[in-house]
Structures are given as structure tokens and as C-alpha cells.
Motif scaffolding. Sequence first.
Motif, short mmCIF file in Angstrom:
data_model
loop_
_atom_site.label_atom_id
_atom_site.label_comp_id
_atom_site.label_asym_id
_atom_site.label_seq_id
_atom_site.Cartn_x
_atom_site.Cartn_y
_atom_site.Cartn_z
N GLY A 10 -6.94 -29.10 66.44
CA GLY A 10 -7.20 -29.76 67.72
C GLY A 10 -6.84 -28.78 68.83
N GLU A 31 -7.51 -26.67 59.07
CA GLU A 31 -8.14 -27.87 59.65
C GLU A 31 -8.89 -28.58 58.53
OE1 GLU A 31 -8.43 -29.75 62.55
OE2 GLU A 31 -9.69 -30.92 61.19
N GLY A 37 -11.59 -28.59 66.80
CA GLY A 37 -11.68 -29.38 68.04
C GLY A 37 -11.00 -30.73 67.95
N GLY A 38 -10.92 -31.31 66.74
CA GLY A 38 -10.27 -32.62 66.61
C GLY A 38 -10.94 -33.65 67.51
N SER A 59 -14.36 -35.92 78.12
CA SER A 59 -15.55 -35.60 78.91
C SER A 59 -15.18 -35.25 80.35
CB SER A 59 -16.52 -36.78 78.92
OG SER A 59 -15.86 -37.92 79.44
N ALA A 282 -1.21 -32.34 63.56
CA ALA A 282 -1.56 -33.68 63.07
C ALA A 282 -0.64 -34.69 63.75
CB ALA A 282 -1.37 -33.73 61.56
N LEU A 376 -18.22 -45.08 76.77
CA LEU A 376 -16.91 -45.33 76.16
C LEU A 376 -16.30 -46.60 76.73
CD1 LEU A 376 -14.30 -44.37 74.58
CD2 LEU A 376 -13.70 -43.10 76.64
N ARG A 435 -7.92 -38.09 61.66
CA ARG A 435 -6.65 -38.55 61.09
C ARG A 435 -5.71 -39.13 62.14
NH1 ARG A 435 -5.89 -35.10 56.30
NH2 ARG A 435 -7.86 -35.47 55.21
N GLY A 470 -1.04 -34.62 71.09
CA GLY A 470 -0.92 -35.87 71.84
C GLY A 470 0.15 -36.83 71.35
N VAL A 481 -1.75 -31.67 76.12
CA VAL A 481 -1.61 -31.09 74.78
C VAL A 481 -1.55 -29.55 74.88
CG1 VAL A 481 -2.67 -33.05 73.58
CG2 VAL A 481 -4.07 -31.10 74.14
C1 LIG Z 1 -13.18 -40.85 73.02
C2 LIG Z 1 -12.15 -39.95 73.66
C3 LIG Z 1 -12.22 -39.71 75.04
C4 LIG Z 1 -11.27 -38.88 75.64
N1 LIG Z 1 -11.40 -38.55 76.97
C5 LIG Z 1 -10.57 -37.62 77.51
C6 LIG Z 1 -10.83 -37.08 78.79
O1 LIG Z 1 -11.83 -37.41 79.43
N2 LIG Z 1 -9.96 -36.16 79.31
C7 LIG Z 1 -8.88 -35.72 78.59
O2 LIG Z 1 -8.12 -34.86 79.08
N3 LIG Z 1 -8.63 -36.18 77.35
C8 LIG Z 1 -9.46 -37.11 76.78
N4 LIG Z 1 -9.26 -37.53 75.49
C9 LIG Z 1 -8.05 -37.11 74.79
C10 LIG Z 1 -8.10 -35.69 74.29
O3 LIG Z 1 -9.34 -35.44 73.70
C11 LIG Z 1 -6.99 -35.53 73.27
O4 LIG Z 1 -5.73 -35.86 73.88
C12 LIG Z 1 -6.87 -34.12 72.72
O5 LIG Z 1 -8.11 -33.55 72.40
C13 LIG Z 1 -5.99 -34.20 71.49
O6 LIG Z 1 -5.65 -32.93 71.03
P1 LIG Z 1 -4.52 -32.74 69.95
O7 LIG Z 1 -4.05 -31.33 70.03
O8 LIG Z 1 -3.48 -33.80 70.10
O9 LIG Z 1 -5.18 -32.84 68.55
P2 LIG Z 1 -6.29 -33.72 67.82
O10 LIG Z 1 -7.55 -33.63 68.57
O11 LIG Z 1 -5.74 -35.03 67.44
O12 LIG Z 1 -6.45 -32.82 66.54
C14 LIG Z 1 -5.60 -32.86 65.42
C15 LIG Z 1 -6.32 -32.11 64.34
O13 LIG Z 1 -5.51 -32.09 63.17
C16 LIG Z 1 -6.37 -32.23 62.04
N5 LIG Z 1 -5.56 -32.72 60.92
C17 LIG Z 1 -4.86 -33.87 60.87
N6 LIG Z 1 -4.23 -33.98 59.70
C18 LIG Z 1 -4.52 -32.85 59.00
C19 LIG Z 1 -4.16 -32.38 57.70
N7 LIG Z 1 -3.38 -33.08 56.89
N8 LIG Z 1 -4.64 -31.17 57.30
C20 LIG Z 1 -5.43 -30.43 58.12
N9 LIG Z 1 -5.82 -30.85 59.33
C21 LIG Z 1 -5.36 -32.04 59.78
C22 LIG Z 1 -7.40 -33.23 62.51
O14 LIG Z 1 -8.58 -33.19 61.71
C23 LIG Z 1 -7.64 -32.78 63.93
O15 LIG Z 1 -8.68 -31.82 64.03
C24 LIG Z 1 -10.21 -38.32 74.86
C25 LIG Z 1 -10.16 -38.57 73.49
C26 LIG Z 1 -11.14 -39.36 72.89
C27 LIG Z 1 -11.09 -39.57 71.40
#
Ligand SMILES: Cc1cc2nc3c(=O)[nH]c(=O)nc-3n(C[C@H](O)[C@H](O)[C@H](O)COP(=O)(O)OP(=O)(O)OC[C@H]3O[C@@H](n4cnc5c(N)ncnc54)[C@H](O)[C@@H]3O)c2cc1C
Length: 495
Positions: A10, A31, A37-38, A59, A282, A376, A435, A470, A481
Motif C-alpha cells: 500500500g 504484496e 497500491g492496496g 480520488s 497490513a 462512493l 485484507r 492507516g 499514511v
Molecule cells: C473507496 C476509498 C476511497 C478513498 N478516498 C480517499 C481519498 O479521496 N483521499 C485520501 O487521502 N484517502 C482516501 N482513501 C484512503 C486511502 O486510500 C488509504 O488510507 C490508503 O491508501 C491506505 O494505505 P495503507 O498504507 O494504509 O495501505 P493499504 O492500502 O491498506 O495497503 C495494505 C497492503 O497490504 C497488503 N497485505 C495485507 N496483508 C498482507 C499479507 N499478509 N501479505 C502480503 N501483503 C499483504 C494488501 O494487499 C495491501 O496492498 C480511500 C480509500 C478507499 C478504499
Amino acid sequence: MSRVVVVGAGVGGLAAAARLATSGHDITVCEQAPQVGGKLGRHERLTAAGRFRFDTGASLLTLPQVFADLFQQTGDPIESVLELSEVEPIIRYRFADGTRLDSTTNPDLLRARLDAAFGPGAGSDWQRLTQRGERIWRSVRGPFLGSTVDGLTGLARQAVRLRSVCAFTPGRTLRQLGARSLRDPRLRTLLERYATYTGSDPRRAPAALAVVPYVEQAFGAWYVRGGLHRLADALHDRVTARGGTVRTEADVVRIETAGGRVSGVQLADGGRLPADVVVANADARHVYRDLLPQPRLLRRARRAVPSLSGFVMLLGVRGRTPGLAHHNVLFPDAYDPEFDAVFGDPAAPVADPTIYISSPDDPAVRPDGHEAWFVLVNAPRHGRGPGAVNWDSPELAGSYAGRLLGLLARRGLPVTDRLLFSEVITPADLARRTRAPGGAIYGASSNGPRAAFLRPGNRSPVPGLFLVGGSAHPGGGLPLVALSAEIVAGLIGPA
Ligand SMILES: Cc1cc2nc3c(=O)[nH]c(=O)nc-3n(C[C@H](O)[C@H](O)[C@H](O)COP(=O)(O)OP(=O)(O)OC[C@H]3O[C@@H](n4cnc5c(N)ncnc54)[C@H](O)[C@@H]3O)c2cc1C
């Protein structure tokens, strides 16, 4: 030099990997999904009219300076890899009574538009409220603006202050702040919308979230040409350019320990990667329940109320829609039923939800003469227990999508006759793809005055294990993040 395995690609995982690779560590990112990108996901659909490209997650990008710093500090500047543009209006709001408002970064224009939309005095009400947001911002901005941070110790200290600010308004919720400061009920609805950007209920989220509208109006909303997911691709490229390895379809099933500290990860295909340090991107609940079972830490992670989830529709639309901006929010008559449904027990799909539409005017994401709509609405998380909805129930997704199309028509955006295709992503789909437990969009919510304290910290009590993203401090949303990645890289230090 430490061998670092990052679990998850992510934005938080990739940003931490880019920073750690730059400071000389040996980095492998694992990943489980086929692409990086998650939650910053993407979806493509080829039609006879041409190719549609959708962002399926974030977005709207705020605080682009956070990413500018990240790219600058790990190599070439962001402009050399991504084309960012500011979106004006920030958001086009439509209220149930037909009132419209285009939000903008220009404070005088915003004040005039608020007065025109809601009556004299609305502009100054809003301005006083965002001034309060500005004061909160001034006390936390250090972590966001790299140039003002004096080293990583300062950064960590500032991040702790973010928690203190939330703690300094105990008992005062965002709703209470709106009720005291804003005379017009529609303005109060507008303020409450910002609680949902942290996955929260304005009736329980702290008043300190007034910082969110301030930040949006002061620094604007930004778009990445080609789609926001390009940010994840650019981070992936930055990691590999700095010598790191990114493995997709590499599912981590176990974080191993030896002698009381982490020693590596086990993959679903039977492979094993030794590591001195593991950075888990994760969700914390997945980490402490499945990857390195720690009942005490899991109980603690579960005390944080999960963020709301989202029900997404991706629409390929023929023709161009008059009056549609890049970002649009269509409010319902009454806002409370949305929060009752999303956070209630029992929870339920929201019958008459606020609808958000993002339709970038970018030829890279839609064929000529067409629009690519990302729709959304807030939704309860997926699950079978209390406070969740089983989004896999037969017919539920299809009938709810039909309901939303009907609501779009009732709110002045009939689209059914112009649809080339429609696809849905339910909270259950989001949970499977990323996840994220129950498909929580932002990890943990900010519901409750102590929410900021309940989020797991970035340094796990397990030596050598760090949490980024997050579900950990300081929370969800792209800039936060990325900030959590900066904190983690600072805690690990250079090779
Ligand atoms: C519909 C939607 C709309 C949003 N709108 C906005 C917005 O407009 N503006 C904004 O700033 N934010 C928005 N967000 C929030 C933002 O996208 C997230 O806060 C951010 O992308 C999360 O990043 P992260 O680093 O927490 O990881 P995540 O994106 O949660 O990624 C975690 C990654 O870990 C991987 N993973 C998990 N477990 C394992 C494992 N056991 N082994 C290997 N890989 C694993 C997953 O597959 C994933 O790719 C939105 C989110 C969504 C879903």
C-alpha cells in the motif's frame, strides 16, 4: 544495513520502503495482490468506445507537499514522475433543497459563495470555524511540511502532539462544535461530512477534526493525471530505483521470531525471507491475529472502532453531463440516518446516503465524449457480527446499486440511459482485495475522544516489528499514511 521485509505494498508500505532503501537498507516488499497500491486501487475496462480507467480508492489528494517531500528526499522530484494538477472547485456540493456550493481555496470567494448560498453571515461563521482549524493545524503542521521539521526526533515529537491536540478537546465532538459555531443546518451538514474523511461519525469524532476542512481549503485538492493510482506506481518505481525489490503475489502468512525479536517472514508458497526488521503495512488486526498472533496486542487494536467502509460503483457513461464537476457531493434530506446505519447495531446499508461522484476530466481515463464516474457512498463494514453487514448476501450488491442509480436520478443526475456499463465494489470485495478487516477504508476511525490513543503505535512492542499505514498512528488517508512511513523510517534509522 538491516534486511527489511515490508508486508504490503500500500502507499504506507511503499513509502516506507522508498525511504528505507534510500537510507541504505536491504528492502524486500511482499504484496499478496497481483499489483501494488492496496486501497489506492485501479480498474480498467476496454469497451468498443475505448478504454476506461478508474481509481477504485482515493480520488482526492490533499497536502501534496507530503508526497513532494517524499520524492525529493528519495531521489528526483515528484514533478519528474507525476503530473499533479489542482482541482477547482474543490468539491461541488448539492444539498437536498437544491442549494449548490462550489468550495474553493480562495477565502474571499468562498465567503461570498457561502453568503450567497446560505444567507448573510454564513461566510463569516464558516471562516471562524476554519480559523479554529488553522490554530490546530499550526500546532501539528511540523510533521506535514518537511521543510519545517528539524530532524526526525522533532518529527516524532510533533506526531505525538497530533494526539495531544485531539486529547485537548475532551468531550467536545465535531457535531457539538458545528452546533455552537454554525447557524445554518446545511453548513453543519457540510462540516460533519469531514468526519467521514477519517472514517468516523461526527457525533462521536472529536472537534479537533475541524482541522480537516481547514487543510482542504488552505492547500487544495489535487489530481494526478492518469489517475491517483499512478502515485503507487511511481512509489513502486522509486523503491526499485533505490535498489529495493517489490514482489507481488507474495502472500505473507507468518512473521517469525527468534530470541524474542523478529527474524523473518514465511510466504504462502512455502518460501521464507530472513529479516532483521519487519515493517507491516497490513492492518494491525490482521498482523496481531494472523501473522504474529499476540492476543494482548490484538485486544488493544480491537479497542479502536474500525473506520466505515464504502460501496463503490464504477460507471462508464456516454456523453458529457452538464453541471458535473470533478468532485461532487450530493447530500440527502437528513444526515443522521446515514450514521445510524453505518455505525449502528444492527448496521444496514444506508437507505438514502450522501453520494460522492468523482469524474475527472482527463482524456487519459475516458474515451472521447464519455465520462468515467467513480461513485462512493459510506457503508457499514462487511462481516457477520454486530455492527456489520454481510455484503455477500445474494442480490444485496445488485439491488443496492439499482437503488443508488435511482437516487442519482432523483437528485438531478439521471444516468441510467447513458450507461455503457456499471460495476460494483462492495466492502466485502475491498476486504478480500486489500485484507482490510471488513473493508474499513481508513483503518481505525476517530470515534471517541480517546480514538487517537487507541490506534496502535508505529513501533510494535515486539522488537524489530514496525507498523505503517492507516490502521496505525497517525491514521488513514494518503497524507497520513505517508507520514506514518516517515515516522517508521525515522524510528528504524539509517543503515
Ligand atoms: C473507496 C476509498 C476511497 C478513498 N478516498 C480517499 C481519498 O479521496 N483521499 C485520501 O487521502 N484517502 C482516501 N482513501 C484512503 C486511502 O486510500 C488509504 O488510507 C490508503 O491508501 C491506505 O494505505 P495503507 O498504507 O494504509 O495501505 P493499504 O492500502 O491498506 O495497503 C495494505 C497492503 O497490504 C497488503 N497485505 C495485507 N496483508 C498482507 C499479507 N499478509 N501479505 C502480503 N501483503 C499483504 C494488501 O494487499 C495491501 O496492498 C480511500 C480509500 C478507499 C478504499
